[in-house]
Scaffold this motif. Structure first.
Motif, PDB file in Angstrom:
ATOM      1  N   ALA A  75       0.728   3.707   1.919  1.00 34.76           N
ATOM      2  CA  ALA A  75       1.024   4.248   3.411  1.00 34.76           C
ATOM      3  C   ALA A  75       1.644   5.596   3.547  1.00 34.76           C
ATOM      4  O   ALA A  75       2.574   5.794   4.336  1.00 34.76           O
ATOM      5  N   HIS A 108      -4.446   3.834   2.240  1.00 31.54           N
ATOM      6  CA  HIS A 108      -4.851   2.245   2.083  1.00 31.54           C
ATOM      7  C   HIS A 108      -4.703   1.647   0.508  1.00 31.54           C
ATOM      8  O   HIS A 108      -5.073   0.579   0.548  1.00 31.54           O
ATOM      9  N   ASP A 109      -4.599   2.590  -0.357  1.00 30.29           N
ATOM     10  CA  ASP A 109      -4.722   2.201  -1.792  1.00 30.29           C
ATOM     11  C   ASP A 109      -3.498   1.347  -2.068  1.00 30.29           C
ATOM     12  O   ASP A 109      -2.389   1.609  -1.463  1.00 30.29           O
ATOM     13  N   ASN A 110      -3.754   0.066  -2.697  1.00 32.72           N
ATOM     14  CA  ASN A 110      -2.755  -0.710  -3.078  1.00 32.72           C
ATOM     15  C   ASN A 110      -1.744   0.027  -4.296  1.00 32.72           C
ATOM     16  O   ASN A 110      -2.636   0.707  -5.103  1.00 32.72           O
ATOM     17  N   ILE A 162       0.915  -1.341  -0.050  1.00 29.58           N
ATOM     18  CA  ILE A 162      -0.107   0.087   0.001  1.00 29.58           C
ATOM     19  C   ILE A 162       0.820   1.434  -0.108  1.00 29.58           C
ATOM     20  O   ILE A 162       2.021   1.122   0.348  1.00 29.58           O
ATOM     21  N   ASN A 193      -1.029   0.877   9.877  1.00 32.84           N
ATOM     22  CA  ASN A 193      -2.449   1.139  10.071  1.00 32.84           C
ATOM     23  C   ASN A 193      -3.496   0.061   9.894  1.00 32.84           C
ATOM     24  O   ASN A 193      -4.760   0.015   9.306  1.00 32.84           O
ATOM     25  N   SER A 194      -3.003  -1.256  10.098  1.00 31.40           N
ATOM     26  CA  SER A 194      -3.863  -2.365   9.665  1.00 31.40           C
ATOM     27  C   SER A 194      -4.727  -2.729  11.135  1.00 31.40           C
ATOM     28  O   SER A 194      -5.701  -3.605  11.105  1.00 31.40           O
ATOM     29  N   LYS A 205      -7.408  -2.206  13.722  1.00 28.08           N
ATOM     30  CA  LYS A 205      -8.848  -1.896  13.534  1.00 28.08           C
ATOM     31  C   LYS A 205      -9.788  -1.994  14.988  1.00 28.08           C
ATOM     32  O   LYS A 205      -9.306  -2.553  15.768  1.00 28.08           O
TER      33      LYS A 205
END
Length: 320
Positions: A36, A48-50, A34, A260-261, A263
Motif C-alpha cells: 500500500a 498491491h503486492d502482498n 499489502i 485502493n480495493s 474498483k
C-alpha cells in the motif's frame, strides 16, 4: 532493559516463523497485508503486492521512521501525509483520556514541558470502578502508524527508547494497572491477554502496520520478561500475535475499506442485434464520498467479548 527499536525480522522468523506469518496476515482477505505504498518500488514491490516473510527478512527493509533517511521521511510526509507524533504529545492526549476515566488529572504522570514525571504511587481507582474495568476498557488509535499512542517502546520522532516504568502508551498504562493489582502469575497472563484484546488500531501503509504489530508484540514481551524473568513460550506468543493480527488491521481510514480495493465493475450484456456491450460502473461510495456503498473490501475485526467477527464499518452505523 536494553531495547532495540528496530526489530530484526530475520531473527524473529528463524526463531518463530509462525509469529511473523501472523504479523503479516490480513484476517479479512485471508492473504497477507499489502505494501500500500510505492516506497519500495525500487526493490520490486508494487502497491498491491502482498508482503511475505522473505520480503521483510532481507536486510533492514522494514525500519521505524526515525531510522529512515531524512529524504525518505520527507517524501512519505509529502506523498502520504505521514506525520509522527512525539511521545510527550501522545502522553498529553492519553492523559486526557485517563482524566475522563478517573475523573482527575495527573493519574499516571505529571506533564512537564515536553516531558513528564512518573507518578510513583499506586494508582487509586475511582469509586464504582475496578482495575479490571480499566484493563478491559476499549481503546482505538486511528491511522496508527507505528502505534505511538497504544505503546511507547520508543519515541517515534527521535527514536530514543523508553524504559517500561516511563512508558505512556494506552496499553502500557493497562500493564501498569495489572502489575499493581495482580498477584497470581496465571491471572497476570489472562489479564494481559484481555488488555491486548481491548486495544485496536488501523493503518494504511503495510510497513507501518508491521511496525505497529511488532511494537505491540514486543511490548507484551517486555512486560512479560520483567514479570517472569524469562521469555514467553511460543504457544503464548502465537496467541498474542493472533490477537494483534485481528486488532491492528489495514484500512483506508476515509473509506473504511482495504486501501485502493474499490474498483470499476464491468457488466457484459447484449443489445437487440446480439452485439456484445460492456457497461462500466464505478464505486458508489467513492462517487458519493461516504464510507458506505463501496465495492471495495470492508475489513473485519474481532469482538472478543462475543468471540465474533464483525465488519468495522458496522460499528459506525449511520454516523458517517
Amino acid at each position: 532493559m536494553d531495547i532495540d527499536i528496530d526489530i530484526n525480522e530475520k531473527s524473529l522468523y528463524e526463531k518463530y516463523p509462525a509469529i511473523l506469518d501472523l504479523l503479516l496476515l490480513d484476517n479479512t482477505t485471508k492473504k497477507n497485508i499489502i505494501w500500500a505504498t510505492e516506497s519500495y518500488k525500487r526493490r520490486g514491490y508494487k502497491f498491491h503486492d502482498n508482503i511475505y516473510p522473505l520480503s521483510v527478512i532481507k536486510g533492514k527493509i522494514i525500519q521505524p521512521r526515525s531510522k529512515k533517511a531524512k529524504a525518505e521521511q520527507s517524501k512519505r510526509s509529502k506523498d502520504s501525509a505521514e506525520v509522527f507524533t512525539p511521545s510527550w504529545m501522545c502522553n498529553k492526549q492519553n492523559n486526557l483520556i485517563d482524566e475522563a476515566w478517573f475523573n482527575r488529572k495527573n493519574v499516571f504522570n505529571t506533564e512537564l514541558n515536553n516531558d513528564w514525571i512518573v507518578n510513583e504511587e499506586k494508582i487509586a481507582l475511582p469509586e464504582g470502578k475496578t482495575w479490571i474495568d480499566y484493563v478491559k476498557d476499549t481503546r482505538l488509535e486511528i491511522s496508527c502508524g507505528e502505534a505511538p499512542y497504544l505503546v511507547s517502546r520508543y519515541d517515534t520522532v527521535t527514536g530514543n527508547p523508553i524504559e517500561t516504568k516511563r512508558r505512556i502508551g494506552l496499553l502500557d498504562r493497562k500493564f501498569r494497572i495489572i502489575n499493581e493489582n495482580c498477584i497470581d502469575d496465571g491471572e497476570w497472563i489472562n489479564h494481559a491477554l484481555e488488555a491486548l484484546k481491548s486495544i485496536y488500531g488501523f493503518e494504511w501503509q503495510g510497513d507501518n502496520l508491521i511496525l505497529a504489530r511488532e511494537n505491540i508484540l514486543y511490548t507484551f514481551i517486555d512486560y512479560y520478561v520483567e514479570r517472569f524473568n524469562k521469555e514467553p513460550s511460543e504457544k503464548l506468543l502465537i496467541e498474542v500475535a493472533t490477537i494483534i493480527s485481528w486488532n491492528i488491521w489495514q484500512m483506508d481510514g476515509i473509506k473504511c475499506v482495504i486501501p485502493n480495493s474499490c474498483k470499476v465493475e464491468k457488466l457484459v450484456q447484449y443489445n437487440l442485434f446480439g452485439e456484445e456491450e460492456i457497461i462500466e460502473s464505478g464505486c458508489t461510495g467513492c462517487a458519493k464520498g461516504t464510507v458506505h456503498g463501496h465495492n471495495g473490501i470492508y475489513p473485519k475485526i474481532m469482538d472478543w467479548g462475543k468471540n465474533k467477527k464483525i465488519k468495522y464499518i458496522d460499528l459506525l452505523g449511520g454516523m458517517l
